[in-house]
Design a protein around this motif. Structure first.
Motif, PDB file in Angstrom:
ATOM      1  N   ALA A 155       0.839  -1.198   0.000  1.00 43.69           N
ATOM      2  CA  ALA A 155       0.000   0.000   0.000  1.00 43.69           C
ATOM      3  C   ALA A 155       0.871   1.244   0.000  1.00 43.69           C
ATOM      4  CB  ALA A 155      -0.892   0.005   1.242  1.00 43.69           C
ATOM      5  N   LEU A 156       0.394   2.286  -0.645  1.00 46.70           N
ATOM      6  CA  LEU A 156       1.014   3.606  -0.507  1.00 46.70           C
ATOM      7  C   LEU A 156       0.283   4.290   0.651  1.00 46.70           C
ATOM      8  CD1 LEU A 156       1.629   6.264  -3.324  1.00 46.70           C
ATOM      9  CD2 LEU A 156       0.898   6.879  -1.030  1.00 46.70           C
ATOM     10  N   LEU A 213       0.095   7.680   2.765  1.00 44.51           N
ATOM     11  CA  LEU A 213       0.479   9.085   2.838  1.00 44.51           C
ATOM     12  C   LEU A 213       0.497   9.504   4.310  1.00 44.51           C
ATOM     13  CD1 LEU A 213       1.020  11.274   0.617  1.00 44.51           C
ATOM     14  CD2 LEU A 213      -1.334  12.013   0.979  1.00 44.51           C
ATOM     15  N   ILE A 227      -4.193  11.686  -2.974  1.00 42.93           N
ATOM     16  CA  ILE A 227      -4.333  10.241  -3.180  1.00 42.93           C
ATOM     17  C   ILE A 227      -5.093   9.950  -4.477  1.00 42.93           C
ATOM     18  CG2 ILE A 227      -5.620   8.236  -2.309  1.00 42.93           C
ATOM     19  CD1 ILE A 227      -2.978   8.616  -0.895  1.00 42.93           C
ATOM     20  N   ALA A 235      -2.764  10.286  -7.375  1.00 37.47           N
ATOM     21  CA  ALA A 235      -1.867   9.127  -7.454  1.00 37.47           C
ATOM     22  C   ALA A 235      -2.592   7.913  -8.040  1.00 37.47           C
ATOM     23  CB  ALA A 235      -1.310   8.794  -6.069  1.00 37.47           C
ATOM     24  N   ARG A 236      -3.831   7.699  -7.613  1.00 35.74           N
ATOM     25  CA  ARG A 236      -4.606   6.557  -8.130  1.00 35.74           C
ATOM     26  C   ARG A 236      -4.914   6.710  -9.615  1.00 35.74           C
ATOM     27  NH1 ARG A 236      -8.437   6.734  -3.218  1.00 35.74           N
ATOM     28  NH2 ARG A 236      -7.575   5.195  -1.783  1.00 35.74           N
ATOM     29  N   LEU A 280      -3.974   1.055  -7.532  1.00 34.90           N
ATOM     30  CA  LEU A 280      -3.101   1.376  -6.411  1.00 34.90           C
ATOM     31  C   LEU A 280      -3.884   1.338  -5.091  1.00 34.90           C
ATOM     32  CD1 LEU A 280      -0.367   2.592  -5.304  1.00 34.90           C
ATOM     33  CD2 LEU A 280      -1.387   4.843  -5.723  1.00 34.90           C
ATOM     34  N   ASP A 281      -3.340   0.624  -4.108  1.00 35.89           N
ATOM     35  CA  ASP A 281      -3.913   0.630  -2.760  1.00 35.89           C
ATOM     36  C   ASP A 281      -3.297   1.817  -2.023  1.00 35.89           C
ATOM     37  OD1 ASP A 281      -4.805   0.197  -0.204  1.00 35.89           O
ATOM     38  OD2 ASP A 281      -3.742  -1.715   0.092  1.00 35.89           O
ATOM     39  N   ALA A 282      -4.038   2.899  -1.925  1.00 40.65           N
ATOM     40  CA  ALA A 282      -3.511   4.129  -1.323  1.00 40.65           C
ATOM     41  C   ALA A 282      -4.340   4.502  -0.101  1.00 40.65           C
ATOM     42  CB  ALA A 282      -3.527   5.261  -2.345  1.00 40.65           C
ATOM     43  N   ARG A 283      -3.654   4.846   0.985  1.00 42.62           N
ATOM     44  CA  ARG A 283      -4.325   5.149   2.248  1.00 42.62           C
ATOM     45  C   ARG A 283      -3.709   6.396   2.877  1.00 42.62           C
ATOM     46  NH1 ARG A 283      -5.455  -0.831   4.644  1.00 42.62           N
ATOM     47  NH2 ARG A 283      -5.366  -1.959   2.663  1.00 42.62           N
ATOM     48  N   LEU A 327       3.460   9.451  -5.849  1.00 41.52           N
ATOM     49  CA  LEU A 327       3.473   8.170  -6.556  1.00 41.52           C
ATOM     50  C   LEU A 327       4.889   7.821  -7.026  1.00 41.52           C
ATOM     51  CD1 LEU A 327       1.878   5.784  -7.730  1.00 41.52           C
ATOM     52  CD2 LEU A 327       1.625   7.115  -9.837  1.00 41.52           C
ATOM     53  N   TYR A 371       6.810   6.321  -4.280  1.00 40.11           N
ATOM     54  CA  TYR A 371       6.323   4.954  -4.067  1.00 40.11           C
ATOM     55  C   TYR A 371       6.947   3.985  -5.078  1.00 40.11           C
ATOM     56  CZ  TYR A 371       2.863   1.110  -4.291  1.00 40.11           C
ATOM     57  OH  TYR A 371       2.241  -0.115  -4.337  1.00 40.11           O
TER      58      TYR A 371
END
Length: 307
Positions: free
Chosen positions: A38-39, A41, A59, A62-63, A69-72, A287, A290
């Motif tokens: 996961a990314l 932030l 986010i 980035a997605r 992308l699993d971004a949280r 991103l 990452y």
């Protein structure tokens, strides 16, 4: 009677050109590799609805650049209710990864146990701030989760572009040098306001050189969190001939109280641009941190996800 579709009889038919191989071929859409970390932030400062909105937008950018992308988002000063702390977000990501593996194994799938980092933590900071970065590192350690921590987003040419846009939005710089007209309120000297002491000032200075090249006016960095730093730099700019100064926050926003920028501008008797905020470059740089941490290039991202 209806006319049949297609060209009239006797007219030449344009055939589609064959797809070109090699470097001229249009790149395939990129997607995140299967099972990628996961990314996360890491958002500094006191959480608020405005901070969450900003982080959500970063986010989202980035997605959009890397679908799947699993971004949280984890807050350094979160409350684990409305604003989840960085520790809890990392712990939750680790639990979910373990659960996915166990479900796959229970379903009889031939899957190997996950290894490598659960997450890549990207600090939402334009420049280095040792106190905030210590807080991020401590949160990662406290989570007891295998996570990789990246550098801050700057210095970078995209941040110089973002600063230029914010200054032009405030009427303090021309939108671009190609235009012949000048803005009546355009500044002839820019102070980049950073936080994080000398290290942050030096890093901001690198982006400042790129901004100076774009604007063709002198740009100097100073520390908002050091007594007399802004005033000293303002004096240097004025003594070298700059009459109309402007303050450009080399900040994304949440890391300091916005009133500090307003107070500094008031003391100098000059105008200030907005903080960088959710400018598209911020999401792209997050991103990039990452993908660099994972050693993924755009081509590798596509080929990895294909397997």
């Amino acid at each position: 009677m209806s006319t049949p579709p297609g060209p009239a009889s006797g007219l030449p038919v344009r055939m589609p050109r064959p797809r070109q191989p090699g470097r001229h071929r249009r790149p395939e859409p990129l997607v995140a590799p299967e099972g990628a970390p996961a990314l996360v932030l890491a958002v500094p400062g006191t959480p608020s609805s405005a901070t969450r909105s900003l982080a959500d937008e970063v986010i989202s950018i980035a997605r959009s650049e890397l679908p799947g992308l699993d971004a949280r988002i984890g807050y350094l000063d979160g409350d684990d209710a409305e604003f989840p702390t960085l520790q809890s977000v990392l712990a939750h990501a680790a639990e979910e990864r373990t659960a996915r593996f166990e479900q796959a194994r229970a379903a009889g799938m031939d899957v190997k146990e996950p290894d490598g980092p659960v997450a890549v933590v990207v600090p939402l900071l334009a420049g280095p701030d040792s106190a905030l970065l210590r807080q991020v590192r401590q949160a990662v350690m406290d989570s007891r989760v295998a996570a990789e921590l990246t550098d801050v987003l700057g210095p970078h040419p995209l941040l110089a572009e973002a600063l230029h846009v914010r200054l032009s939005e405030a009427g303090l710089a021309r939108a671009d040098r190609a235009r012949l007209f000048t803005v009546a309120t355009a500044a002839d000297g820019i102070i980049l306001a950073s936080v994080g002491g000398d290290e942050a000032v030096q890093a901001a200075g690198i982006t400042g050189m790129l901004l100076a090249a774009r604007l063709a006016v002198p740009v100097m960095a100073a520390a908002l969190d050091e007594e007399g730093s802004i005033a000293s730099v303002a004096e240097q700019l004025r003594s070298s001939g700059s009459q109309q100064l402007a303050l450009a926050p080399y900040l994304i926003g949440p890391e300091i109280d916005a009133s500090l920028v307003e107070e500094a501008a008031k003391e100098l008797g000059c105008s200030a641009a907005e903080a960088l905020g959710p400018y598209p470059a911020i999401g792209k740089l997050a991103l990039a941190k990452y993908t660099s941490a994972l050693g993924i290039s755009p081509q590798q991202t596509q080929s990895t996800s294909a397997h």
